[in-house]
Design a protein around this motif. Structure first.
Motif, PDB file in Angstrom:
ATOM      1  N   GLY A   1      43.579  33.705  40.352  1.00 47.77           N
ATOM      2  CA  GLY A   1      43.865  33.647  41.961  1.00 47.77           C
ATOM      3  C   GLY A   1      44.270  34.824  42.941  1.00 47.77           C
ATOM      4  N   ILE A   2      44.697  35.675  42.229  1.00 51.69           N
ATOM      5  CA  ILE A   2      45.070  37.064  42.915  1.00 51.69           C
ATOM      6  C   ILE A   2      43.700  37.389  43.617  1.00 51.69           C
ATOM      7  N   MET A   3      42.876  37.836  42.762  1.00 50.43           N
ATOM      8  CA  MET A   3      41.444  38.388  42.848  1.00 50.43           C
ATOM      9  C   MET A   3      40.649  37.612  43.879  1.00 50.43           C
ATOM     10  N   ARG A   4      40.698  36.292  43.619  1.00 52.32           N
ATOM     11  CA  ARG A   4      39.941  35.454  44.538  1.00 52.32           C
ATOM     12  C   ARG A   4      40.438  35.479  46.026  1.00 52.32           C
ATOM     13  N   GLY A   5      41.642  35.557  46.107  1.00 47.89           N
ATOM     14  CA  GLY A   5      42.239  35.320  47.562  1.00 47.89           C
ATOM     15  C   GLY A   5      42.014  36.705  47.946  1.00 47.89           C
ATOM     16  N   LEU A   6      42.063  38.092  47.346  1.00 45.29           N
ATOM     17  CA  LEU A   6      41.757  39.375  47.989  1.00 45.29           C
ATOM     18  C   LEU A   6      40.188  39.342  47.990  1.00 45.29           C
ATOM     19  N   LYS A   7      39.509  38.926  47.637  1.00 45.48           N
ATOM     20  CA  LYS A   7      37.835  38.693  48.014  1.00 45.48           C
ATOM     21  C   LYS A   7      37.820  37.652  49.238  1.00 45.48           C
ATOM     22  N   LEU A   8      38.457  36.803  49.229  1.00 44.34           N
ATOM     23  CA  LEU A   8      38.262  35.948  50.292  1.00 44.34           C
ATOM     24  C   LEU A   8      38.858  36.536  51.757  1.00 44.34           C
ATOM     25  N   HIS A   9      40.127  37.375  51.578  1.00 47.13           N
ATOM     26  CA  HIS A   9      40.789  37.784  52.830  1.00 47.13           C
ATOM     27  C   HIS A   9      40.839  39.072  52.899  1.00 47.13           C
ATOM     28  N   ARG A  10      40.260  39.854  52.013  1.00 45.60           N
ATOM     29  CA  ARG A  10      40.351  41.413  52.382  1.00 45.60           C
ATOM     30  C   ARG A  10      38.818  42.038  51.840  1.00 45.60           C
ATOM     31  N   HIS A  11      38.021  41.587  52.925  1.00 44.85           N
ATOM     32  CA  HIS A  11      36.583  41.876  52.627  1.00 44.85           C
ATOM     33  C   HIS A  11      36.381  43.450  52.568  1.00 44.85           C
ATOM     34  N   GLU A  12      37.506  44.567  52.901  1.00 44.13           N
ATOM     35  CA  GLU A  12      37.050  45.603  52.923  1.00 44.13           C
ATOM     36  C   GLU A  12      37.210  46.323  51.588  1.00 44.13           C
ATOM     37  N   LEU A  13      37.890  45.701  50.645  1.00 36.71           N
ATOM     38  CA  LEU A  13      38.135  46.116  49.352  1.00 36.71           C
ATOM     39  C   LEU A  13      37.014  45.923  48.561  1.00 36.71           C
ATOM     40  N   ASN A  14      36.426  46.773  47.487  1.00 35.87           N
ATOM     41  CA  ASN A  14      35.541  46.855  46.444  1.00 35.87           C
ATOM     42  C   ASN A  14      36.125  45.999  45.348  1.00 35.87           C
ATOM     43  N   ARG A  15      35.632  45.870  43.993  1.00 39.92           N
ATOM     44  CA  ARG A  15      36.321  45.167  42.998  1.00 39.92           C
ATOM     45  C   ARG A  15      37.297  46.203  42.468  1.00 39.92           C
ATOM     46  N   ALA A  16      37.066  47.292  42.311  1.00 40.48           N
ATOM     47  CA  ALA A  16      37.952  48.366  41.608  1.00 40.48           C
ATOM     48  C   ALA A  16      39.250  48.371  42.514  1.00 40.48           C
ATOM     49  N   GLN A  17      38.968  48.393  43.991  1.00 38.84           N
ATOM     50  CA  GLN A  17      40.280  48.466  44.802  1.00 38.84           C
ATOM     51  C   GLN A  17      41.017  47.212  44.594  1.00 38.84           C
ATOM     52  N   ARG A  18      40.170  46.184  44.771  1.00 43.46           N
ATOM     53  CA  ARG A  18      40.816  44.388  44.492  1.00 43.46           C
ATOM     54  C   ARG A  18      41.884  44.560  43.101  1.00 43.46           C
ATOM     55  N   PHE A  19      41.295  45.148  42.216  1.00 39.97           N
ATOM     56  CA  PHE A  19      42.213  45.100  41.069  1.00 39.97           C
ATOM     57  C   PHE A  19      43.312  45.805  41.057  1.00 39.97           C
ATOM     58  N   GLU A  20      43.215  47.284  41.819  1.00 37.28           N
ATOM     59  CA  GLU A  20      44.629  48.207  42.057  1.00 37.28           C
ATOM     60  C   GLU A  20      45.297  47.565  42.928  1.00 37.28           C
ATOM     61  N   GLU A  21      44.957  46.751  44.126  1.00 36.49           N
ATOM     62  CA  GLU A  21      45.980  45.822  44.735  1.00 36.49           C
ATOM     63  C   GLU A  21      46.448  44.900  43.991  1.00 36.49           C
ATOM     64  N   ALA A  22      45.900  44.134  43.229  1.00 34.04           N
ATOM     65  CA  ALA A  22      46.579  42.987  42.356  1.00 34.04           C
ATOM     66  C   ALA A  22      47.490  43.484  41.577  1.00 34.04           C
ATOM     67  N   VAL A  23      47.394  44.811  41.009  1.00 34.40           N
ATOM     68  CA  VAL A  23      48.462  45.296  40.101  1.00 34.40           C
ATOM     69  C   VAL A  23      49.626  45.859  40.835  1.00 34.40           C
ATOM     70  N   ARG A  24      49.352  46.249  42.095  1.00 29.47           N
ATOM     71  CA  ARG A  24      50.233  46.582  43.055  1.00 29.47           C
ATOM     72  C   ARG A  24      51.454  45.489  43.407  1.00 29.47           C
ATOM     73  N   VAL A  25      50.619  44.365  43.762  1.00 27.38           N
ATOM     74  CA  VAL A  25      51.416  43.210  44.242  1.00 27.38           C
ATOM     75  C   VAL A  25      52.384  42.525  43.155  1.00 27.38           C
ATOM     76  N   VAL A  26      51.782  42.689  41.790  1.00 21.78           N
ATOM     77  CA  VAL A  26      52.565  41.985  40.768  1.00 21.78           C
ATOM     78  C   VAL A  26      53.648  42.899  40.463  1.00 21.78           C
ATOM     79  N   GLU A  27      53.400  44.289  40.357  1.00 18.43           N
ATOM     80  CA  GLU A  27      54.640  45.120  40.432  1.00 18.43           C
ATOM     81  C   GLU A  27      55.656  45.121  41.494  1.00 18.43           C
ATOM     82  N   ALA A  28      55.096  44.691  42.623  1.00 17.94           N
ATOM     83  CA  ALA A  28      56.026  44.512  43.906  1.00 17.94           C
ATOM     84  C   ALA A  28      56.918  43.429  43.498  1.00 17.94           C
ATOM     85  N   VAL A  29      56.570  42.456  42.927  1.00 20.88           N
ATOM     86  CA  VAL A  29      57.413  41.175  42.532  1.00 20.88           C
ATOM     87  C   VAL A  29      58.218  41.235  41.477  1.00 20.88           C
ATOM     88  N   GLY A  30      58.260  42.577  40.846  1.00 20.46           N
ATOM     89  CA  GLY A  30      58.952  42.763  39.563  1.00 20.46           C
ATOM     90  C   GLY A  30      58.547  42.258  38.117  1.00 20.46           C
TER      91      GLY A  30
END
Length: 364
Positions: A130-159
């Motif tokens: 769900g997180i990666m699909r949302g990133l692909k839909l709303h964050r077009h500037e990110l490639n696949r590796a960057q999307r995974f890095e962002e997914a890791v960041r937001v999961v850590e951000a919520v503890g």
């Protein structure tokens, strides 16, 4: 082929003026037909709501079940179209949006976290889906590796740690509190400006609710995110919110800074809500005021205050004229015919709610 639609820019603010609120509504109204297309019966879920949410602000919308809180959230999320009224986002009306790109941009800026953490995630996919699909839909500037890095960041951000392990799990491997944190992580991945949180802790154990409320406060501080926190729990609203709005039967009946509203409630319904909050040191009992009256009438309602059947302070005017929000204290408004404003400190006189009505005193 036509050129891609450009996103709607924020309304420019003339020099010297305060910026427009992040989100505001004007006369927001939603009616639902009931009993068939030709019955002529309409359920007035929301009537004439004026709401303001500023940047980096947590606004709590409280009220009993059926008051219209969740309907407002779905109107703001564009799940429902309003019957009338307008929603303004950064000073521009949502009705001016044209094209899929602008709608996607708004939904990325104003995502929603739903009440039920057990049905908000697809059990057939891993948490990362769900997180990666949302990133692909709303964050077009990110490639696949960057999307995974962002997914890791937001999961850590919520503890939730270790994030990579959490992302690789299926929803059934998470607790209810962990699932709800993933809901906040999905919303955060879009780089939102406002998160609509519809009863996000009501289905969780009391012991873990405070952790989710702290997540909201942390995201506001660290990510500059505003929240509309919808709840029936006044205690949690007091803990996390800057401003409090009280709804009853489709109407916003009181609004103001949280501590000011709770310390000196002006509307009799707010007073009733506070009197119903149990004191663990006192014996459990139902007051006469709390037991009085009947459910609100919201199907083809007649003019007048919708709380009048339960109100200990009701006067004749309450049955004929719908009260409008009016200032009763600094930044504190209420819709009540009998509520009185705070006394002018220079006048040397005191007044209390209901003093002009001849009725009994409002419940403490």
């Amino acid at each position: 082929m036509s050129a891609p639609t450009q996103p709607v820019p924020a309304q420019r603010t003339p020099a010297g003026e305060e910026p427009a609120p992040l989100l505001a509504t004007r006369g927001l109204t939603k009616h639902f037909k009931v009993g068939g297309a030709f019955s002529g019966r309409n359920l007035h879920a929301v009537d004439g709501a004026d709401i303001v949410i500023n940047r980096k602000e947590i606004v709590a919308l409280v009220g009993e079940s059926g008051s219209g809180k969740s309907t407002i959230a779905r109107l703001l999320a564009r799940v429902y179209q309003p019957t009338s009224g307008e929603i303004l986002y950064q000073g521009r009306p949502l009705s001016s949006m044209r094209g899929r790109r602008q709608v996607l941009e708004y939904r990325g800026d104003v995502p929603m976290v739903f009440q039920d953490p057990f049905s908000s995630l697809n059990p057939a996919y891993r948490v990362s889906h769900g997180i990666m699909r949302g990133l692909k839909l709303h964050r077009h500037e990110l490639n696949r590796a960057q999307r995974f890095e962002e997914a890791v960041r937001v999961v850590e951000a919520v503890g939730l740690t270790p994030a990579a392990d959490i992302l690789d799990r299926y929803p059934y491997e998470l607790s209810g509190g962990q699932r709800q944190r993933i809901g906040f992580a999905q919303a955060l991945a879009y780089r939102p400006k406002l998160i609509l949180a519809d009863e996000p802790v009501s289905m969780l154990d009391v012991s873990i609710r405070i952790g989710l409320l702290n997540v909201m406060a942390k995201l506001r501080a660290d990510e500059d995110v505003s929240f509309l926190y919808i709840t029936h729990d006044i205690a949690s609203a007091r803990y996390v919110s800057d401003r409090l709005m009280v709804m009853y039967a489709g109407h916003v009946v009181e609004s103001g800074p949280t501590e000011a509203v709770l310390a000196d409630p002006k509307h009799p319904y707010t007073q009733l809500l506070l009197s119903a909050v149990p004191d663990p040191r006192a014996p459990l009992e139902v007051t006469a005021e709390a037991a009085k009256g009947e459910p609100p009438r919201v199907i083809n309602p007649s003019p007048g205050c919708r709380f009048r059947w339960r109100c200990p302070l009701a006067i004749d005017e309450c049955a004929t004229t719908t009260p409008l929000l009016r200032p009763l204290a600094p930044a504190h408004v209420a819709a009540c015919h009998v509520a009185t404003a705070d006394p002018d400190p220079t006048a040397g006189t005191d007044s209390v709610a209901g003093s002009d009505s001849g009725g009994e005193a409002a419940p403490e």
